[in-house]
Design a protein around this motif. Structure first.
Motif, PDB file in Angstrom:
ATOM      1  N   SER A  56       0.893  -1.627  -0.280  1.00 18.45           N
ATOM      2  CA  SER A  56      -0.016   0.246   0.163  1.00 18.45           C
ATOM      3  C   SER A  56       1.055   1.087  -0.277  1.00 18.45           C
ATOM      4  CB  SER A  56      -0.859   0.411   0.833  1.00 18.45           C
ATOM      5  OG  SER A  56       0.192   0.089   2.153  1.00 18.45           O
ATOM      6  N   GLY A  57       0.276   2.046  -0.146  1.00 16.94           N
ATOM      7  CA  GLY A  57       1.208   3.352  -0.502  1.00 16.94           C
ATOM      8  C   GLY A  57       1.405   4.019   1.426  1.00 16.94           C
ATOM      9  N   ALA A  85      -2.792   8.771   6.603  1.00 16.01           N
ATOM     10  CA  ALA A  85      -1.477   8.406   6.266  1.00 16.01           C
ATOM     11  C   ALA A  85       0.442   8.827   5.900  1.00 16.01           C
ATOM     12  CB  ALA A  85      -1.963   7.001   4.816  1.00 16.01           C
ATOM     13  N   VAL A 146       4.253  16.903   0.299  1.00 22.18           N
ATOM     14  CA  VAL A 146       3.347  15.721  -0.253  1.00 22.18           C
ATOM     15  C   VAL A 146       2.928  16.750  -2.032  1.00 22.18           C
ATOM     16  CG1 VAL A 146       0.784  14.718   0.188  1.00 22.18           C
ATOM     17  CG2 VAL A 146       2.032  15.079   2.477  1.00 22.18           C
ATOM     18  N   GLN A 175      -0.046  10.318  -5.108  1.00 21.34           N
ATOM     19  CA  GLN A 175      -1.677  11.568  -5.630  1.00 21.34           C
ATOM     20  C   GLN A 175      -0.578  11.672  -7.172  1.00 21.34           C
ATOM     21  OE1 GLN A 175      -3.617  14.480  -3.756  1.00 21.34           O
ATOM     22  NE2 GLN A 175      -4.526  12.660  -1.871  1.00 21.34           N
ATOM     23  N   GLY A 215      -2.217  -1.278  -3.448  1.00 21.11           N
ATOM     24  CA  GLY A 215      -0.899  -1.701  -3.344  1.00 21.11           C
ATOM     25  C   GLY A 215      -0.517  -0.439  -3.556  1.00 21.11           C
ATOM     26  N   TYR A 333      -8.774  18.149   1.877  1.00 21.75           N
ATOM     27  CA  TYR A 333      -9.141  17.523   3.410  1.00 21.75           C
ATOM     28  C   TYR A 333     -10.759  17.882   4.104  1.00 21.75           C
ATOM     29  CZ  TYR A 333      -6.544  14.064   0.892  1.00 21.75           C
ATOM     30  OH  TYR A 333      -5.499  13.044   0.544  1.00 21.75           O
TER      31      TYR A 333
HETATM   32  C1  LIG Z   1      -3.860   7.697  -1.241  1.00 18.11           C
HETATM   33  C2  LIG Z   1      -2.919   8.600  -0.421  1.00 18.11           C
HETATM   34  C3  LIG Z   1      -1.555   7.617   0.828  1.00 18.11           C
HETATM   35  C4  LIG Z   1      -1.951   6.798   0.893  1.00 18.11           C
HETATM   36  O1  LIG Z   1      -2.032   5.413  -0.473  1.00 18.11           O
HETATM   37  P1  LIG Z   1      -2.516   3.614   0.525  1.00 18.11           P
HETATM   38  O2  LIG Z   1      -2.663   2.738  -0.640  1.00 18.11           O
HETATM   39  O3  LIG Z   1      -4.360   4.018   0.736  1.00 18.11           O
HETATM   40  O4  LIG Z   1      -2.291   3.009   1.731  1.00 18.11           O
HETATM   41  C5  LIG Z   1      -1.498   8.273   1.603  1.00 18.11           C
HETATM   42  N1  LIG Z   1      -1.143   9.889   1.594  1.00 18.11           N
HETATM   43  C6  LIG Z   1      -1.867  10.134   0.232  1.00 18.11           C
HETATM   44  C7  LIG Z   1      -1.587  11.529  -0.078  1.00 18.11           C
HETATM   45  C8  LIG Z   1      -2.996   9.095  -0.594  1.00 18.11           C
HETATM   46  O5  LIG Z   1      -3.185  10.133  -1.728  1.00 18.11           O
END
Ligand SMILES: *Cc1c(COP(=O)(O)O)cnc(C)c1O
Length: 379
Positions: A56-57, A85, A146, A175, A215, A333
């Motif tokens: 995952s991310g 996250a 980010v 993103q 993923g 958000y």
């Molecule tokens: C989607 C996202 C994540 C986390 O990714 P996952 O694959 O859902 O764990 C983290 N940071 C940002 C900014 C995101 O858009």
């Protein structure tokens, strides 16, 4: 809808089913050629020497921070206008997350605020060659900008500040698959994921490059860091049942890797389509300019418009009216991270990050996906 995940999968159904059939016939579900094939292709796409697929991310961020050497007990700086996250990964790597505010035009980390944080709240310790927070005495070990909504943060100044004082720069590129940044320092375009020491990508289904499940990936030019991420994702074992360190179960599924590899060949065209849709919105929304602020794409950025985000003072009313007309919207958000219940113990207050707080009340994401038609945009 805000996003359409059905149409692209219908269009690619045969190709994706072939991936699934190959996995069934070979029973290669974990690791193997589909994973390494995708990793090689994605590294080439990002212009990095290495790509390591993970589950995952969030894992990508956590593993990148750990592999880069972020020490437990240190501080990692990020922004409050992002998905949680980002800070989960920092905390789970054993570090403490701290914030700097965003730039009001780009909504990404303000390099001026980062500089102010380091100079006002920290002290440079020449003995260890690092910034140390005056009050908490914690070492500043990393900065996580980010690349929000598909646009790379203004990295030059961030990288420059980091070079002088050695915090690591880890990009959150979750993103921004394929977004580009023009570095004035180096006078060349750089791709998201290739600018910092390492970068984290997410392939959550709704991302510009999305799996049919979970993923993520870490990209880097540092071979040693890549090797550490490979260890972390697989229980710290370079060889089965020989564990050099305690790691995690954080691998990328072979089926997902095969799906991602197939979709990656369409990504440049999809991103181009998103840019075209953004240009259409920009011109269709000219009459609304007095009532809303459109996305700002600086000359040094080529956004891949993961989201098309406008700023509307009457956000909730506009959102309700759009919903009544059958138009989906999103808010990315609604609550800044420093004001989330989960982080009450951090002791932040309303007013600590005024730009983030101001825009959080007004941001509105309009429908954005490559299959969005002009008629739908006009409606
Ligand atoms: C989607 C996202 C994540 C986390 O990714 P996952 O694959 O859902 O764990 C983290 N940071 C940002 C900014 C995101 O858009």
């Amino acid at each position: 809808p805000l996003v359409d995940l059905v149409t692209p999968h219908r269009e690619l159904q045969e190709e994706l089913l072939t991936v699934f059939r190959t996995a069934l016939e070979t029973a290669c579900f974990i690791g193997g050629p589909m994973v390494t094939g995708f990793e090689n292709d994605f590294a080439a796409f990002c212009g990095t020497g290495h790509c390591v697929g993970v589950s995952s991310g969030t894992d990508a961020l956590r593993f990148a921070l750990m592999a880069a050497g972020v020490q437990p007990g240190s501080t990692v700086i990020t922004v409050p206008n992002t998905f949680i996250a980002t800070t989960e990964a920092i905390t789970q790597a054993g570090a403490h997350a701290d914030f700097v505010d965003i730039d009001e035009q780009t909504y990404t980390m303000s390099p001026a605020e980062l500089e102010r944080y380091l100079e006002k709240q920290c002290q440079f310790d020449p003995k260890i060659n690092k910034w140390v927070h005056r009050k908490t005495k914690r070492v500043i070990s990393a900065v996580v900008p980010v690349h929000l909504y598909g646009q790379v943060a203004d990295m030059d100044r961030i990288v420059e500040l980091a070079e002088r004082s050695h915090p690591l720069v880890i990009e959150n590129a979750c993103q921004a698959h394929g977004a580009d940044y023009h570095s004035r320092r180096e006078n060349r375009w750089q791709r998201a994921g290739s600018i910092g020491r390492a970068a984290a990508f997410s392939f959550y289904p709704g991302k510009n490059l999305g799996a049919c499940g979970e993923g993520g990936a870490v990209t880097t030019n540092d071979a040693e860091l890549a090797q550490k991420v490979r260890m972390l994702r697989d229980h710290g074992q370079p060889k089965k049942y020989y564990h050099d360190l305690e790691g995690y179960n954080g691998r990328l599924d072979a089926i997902q890797a095969g799906i991602l590899r197939t979709k990656l060949s369409y990504l440049p065209a999809w991103n181009e389509k998103r840019r075209e849709i953004a240009r259409q919105y920009n011109s269709l929304l000219v009459p609304a300019r007095g009532a809303m602020i459109l996305p700002y794409e600086p000359p040094w950025a080529r956004s891949v418009y993961h989201l098309y985000v406008v700023r509307v003072p009457e956000r909730d009313e506009v959102c309700n009216q759009l919903r009544a007309s059958g138009i989906g919207t999103g808010i990315h958000y609604p609550i800044p991270l420093h004001l989330q219940n989960a982080y009450r113990a951090f002791g932040y207050r309303d007013g600590d990050f005024p730009v983030t707080e101001r825009v959080a009340r007004e941001l509105l994401s309009l429908p954005m996906y490559p299959q969005l038609s002009l008629e739908m945009q006009q409606y």
